[in-house]
Scaffold this motif. Structure first.
Motif, PDB file in Angstrom:
ATOM      1  N   ALA A  48       6.324   4.363   9.058  1.00  0.00           N
ATOM      2  CA  ALA A  48       5.011   4.989   9.210  1.00  0.00           C
ATOM      3  C   ALA A  48       3.917   4.125   8.600  1.00  0.00           C
ATOM      4  O   ALA A  48       2.806   4.034   9.144  1.00  0.00           O
ATOM      5  CB  ALA A  48       5.011   6.376   8.572  1.00  0.00           C
ATOM      6  N   LEU A  78       0.819  11.257   6.262  1.00  0.00           N
ATOM      7  CA  LEU A  78       0.717  10.912   7.676  1.00  0.00           C
ATOM      8  C   LEU A  78      -0.739  10.874   8.121  1.00  0.00           C
ATOM      9  O   LEU A  78      -1.574  11.644   7.642  1.00  0.00           O
ATOM     10  CB  LEU A  78       1.504  11.924   8.513  1.00  0.00           C
ATOM     11  CG  LEU A  78       3.006  11.994   8.225  1.00  0.00           C
ATOM     12  CD1 LEU A  78       3.683  12.970   9.182  1.00  0.00           C
ATOM     13  CD2 LEU A  78       3.662  10.618   8.307  1.00  0.00           C
ATOM     14  N   ASP A  79      -1.020   9.953   9.056  1.00  0.00           N
ATOM     15  CA  ASP A  79      -2.402   9.750   9.525  1.00  0.00           C
ATOM     16  C   ASP A  79      -3.331   9.583   8.327  1.00  0.00           C
ATOM     17  O   ASP A  79      -4.384  10.216   8.219  1.00  0.00           O
ATOM     18  CB  ASP A  79      -2.861  10.915  10.395  1.00  0.00           C
ATOM     19  CG  ASP A  79      -2.015  11.082  11.650  1.00  0.00           C
ATOM     20  OD1 ASP A  79      -1.354  10.105  12.044  1.00  0.00           O
ATOM     21  OD2 ASP A  79      -2.007  12.177  12.217  1.00  0.00           O
ATOM     22  N   THR A  87      11.168  10.273  15.290  1.00  0.00           N
ATOM     23  CA  THR A  87      10.616  11.467  15.929  1.00  0.00           C
ATOM     24  C   THR A  87      11.020  12.726  15.170  1.00  0.00           C
ATOM     25  O   THR A  87      10.203  13.639  14.976  1.00  0.00           O
ATOM     26  CB  THR A  87      11.091  11.548  17.390  1.00  0.00           C
ATOM     27  OG1 THR A  87      10.705  10.349  18.084  1.00  0.00           O
ATOM     28  CG2 THR A  87      10.475  12.752  18.087  1.00  0.00           C
ATOM     29  N   ILE A 125       8.919  12.445  11.675  1.00  0.00           N
ATOM     30  CA  ILE A 125       7.462  12.398  11.741  1.00  0.00           C
ATOM     31  C   ILE A 125       6.899  13.472  12.672  1.00  0.00           C
ATOM     32  O   ILE A 125       5.787  13.961  12.477  1.00  0.00           O
ATOM     33  CB  ILE A 125       6.984  11.003  12.196  1.00  0.00           C
ATOM     34  CG1 ILE A 125       7.605   9.912  11.310  1.00  0.00           C
ATOM     35  CG2 ILE A 125       5.468  10.908  12.170  1.00  0.00           C
ATOM     36  CD1 ILE A 125       7.254  10.003   9.856  1.00  0.00           C
ATOM     37  N   TYR A 130       2.742   8.148  17.581  1.00  0.00           N
ATOM     38  CA  TYR A 130       2.164   8.141  16.229  1.00  0.00           C
ATOM     39  C   TYR A 130       1.198   6.967  16.073  1.00  0.00           C
ATOM     40  O   TYR A 130       0.116   7.112  15.515  1.00  0.00           O
ATOM     41  CB  TYR A 130       3.260   8.067  15.177  1.00  0.00           C
ATOM     42  CG  TYR A 130       2.714   8.092  13.757  1.00  0.00           C
ATOM     43  CD1 TYR A 130       2.264   9.280  13.210  1.00  0.00           C
ATOM     44  CD2 TYR A 130       2.644   6.922  13.013  1.00  0.00           C
ATOM     45  CE1 TYR A 130       1.743   9.309  11.906  1.00  0.00           C
ATOM     46  CE2 TYR A 130       2.124   6.940  11.720  1.00  0.00           C
ATOM     47  CZ  TYR A 130       1.683   8.136  11.168  1.00  0.00           C
ATOM     48  OH  TYR A 130       1.152   8.163   9.909  1.00  0.00           O
ATOM     49  N   ARG A 173      -2.201   7.680  17.620  1.00  0.00           N
ATOM     50  CA  ARG A 173      -3.095   8.626  16.949  1.00  0.00           C
ATOM     51  C   ARG A 173      -3.572   8.128  15.600  1.00  0.00           C
ATOM     52  O   ARG A 173      -4.427   8.742  14.990  1.00  0.00           O
ATOM     53  CB  ARG A 173      -2.446   9.997  16.832  1.00  0.00           C
ATOM     54  CG  ARG A 173      -1.374  10.136  15.774  1.00  0.00           C
ATOM     55  CD  ARG A 173      -0.710  11.495  15.869  1.00  0.00           C
ATOM     56  NE  ARG A 173      -0.003  11.842  14.661  1.00  0.00           N
ATOM     57  CZ  ARG A 173       0.755  12.931  14.512  1.00  0.00           C
ATOM     58  NH1 ARG A 173       0.914  13.754  15.539  1.00  0.00           N
ATOM     59  NH2 ARG A 173       1.349  13.196  13.368  1.00  0.00           N
ATOM     60  N   THR A 174      -3.008   7.022  15.106  1.00  0.00           N
ATOM     61  CA  THR A 174      -3.502   6.445  13.877  1.00  0.00           C
ATOM     62  C   THR A 174      -4.460   5.306  14.197  1.00  0.00           C
ATOM     63  O   THR A 174      -5.005   4.679  13.376  1.00  0.00           O
ATOM     64  CB  THR A 174      -2.369   5.887  13.008  1.00  0.00           C
ATOM     65  OG1 THR A 174      -1.622   4.899  13.731  1.00  0.00           O
ATOM     66  CG2 THR A 174      -1.429   7.021  12.587  1.00  0.00           C
TER      67      THR A 174
END
Length: 256
Positions: free
Chosen positions: A211, A7-8, A242, A245, A252, A255-256
């Motif tokens: 994602a 993630l990210d 939700t 992740i 999401y 923030r990416t």
């Protein structure tokens, strides 16, 4: 390198270095690859991962552990300087090594000492001076213990590959029709060899895809993506995203 599940991921790549190494030929029927993560940080960093349907054996300063499939998010806090070597087994590939249903490991970790009956297994790996030496030390533990070939491992790998290659395959009965196995047979097979059911693998792959679309940058039509991934509506997709992740798709993406 496919980093789906990290993630990210764009932020993560500024905090740590990830690389992979192919296994020795004798391990290749069971092991997908070795992975090595290293970091050198002035401030702590927490990385979250949405795991795949793979068992991992990881060697670090904290010890050597067998990680069964985690159905939630995996979180690792990185501090100072360090490195980890992991052995990622193919879906189903750990079953011949375990000698038991892989579902007995789901959401659990097992000390490598308990698994192999050898103490201090992490020391030769984490004290190695470079990637090649780390891999060699890990394989020195595994190669003398390679189990007999198991044709079911190949069958399970092919079934998981079907799920990962076809976004239209959104239900277990679809997989049953494609594979020629009954739904019940698939459920038993996945519990025995993968550690989770086929429905979980399908749902997890859809989350990885969602994602990854957000991480790719640019606008995302969430309603269209929900339909493409087989959700009955965007609300259903948003709830599952939700839950998996930890934030909504829109948050999401921001923030990416």
């Amino acid at each position: 390198m496919d980093t789906r599940g990290v993630l990210d991921e764009q932020t993560g790549r500024t905090k740590f270095r990830l690389r992979t190494v192919d296994p020795a030929p004798a391990l290749a029927p069971f092991v997908h690859y070795h992975w090595i993560v290293s970091w050198d940080l002035t401030e702590p960093f927490t990385q979250q991962v949405i795991p795949h349907p793979n068992v991992h054996v990881a060697f670090s300063d904290e010890g050597a552990l067998v990680h069964g499939i985690i159905r939630g998010r995996f979180t690792r806090r990185l501090t100072g300087r360090g490195h980890v070597l992991g052995v990622r087994f193919h879906p189903g590939g750990f079953r011949p090594w375990l000698g038991d249903r892989v579902s007995t490991l789901t959401d659990r970790t097992l000390p490598v000492t308990d698994w192999l009956g050898v103490a201090g297994t992490e020391k030769p790996v984490v004290e190695a001076t470079d990637d090649a030496a780390m891999v060699a030390a890990a394989e020195a533990l595994l190669l003398p213990r390679v189990p007999e070939p198991d044709p079911v491992v190949t069958q399970v790998r092919d079934l998981v590959a079907l799920i990962q290659d076809d976004l239209a395959l959104t239900r277990v009965d679809h997989l049953a029709q494609t594979s020629g196995l009954s739904v019940r047979a698939l459920q038993r097979l996945f519990s025995e060899y993968v550690g989770v059911g086929p429905k979980w693998v399908i749902r997890r792959h859809r989350m990885h895809e969602a994602a990854a679309r957000a991480d790719a940058g640019g606008p995302v039509d969430w309603a269209a993506l929900a339909a493409e991934l087989g959700y009955c509506d965007q609300a259903h997709f948003t709830r599952e995203f939700t839950a998996a992740i930890g934030v909504s798709p829109a948050r999401y993406r921001l923030r990416t």
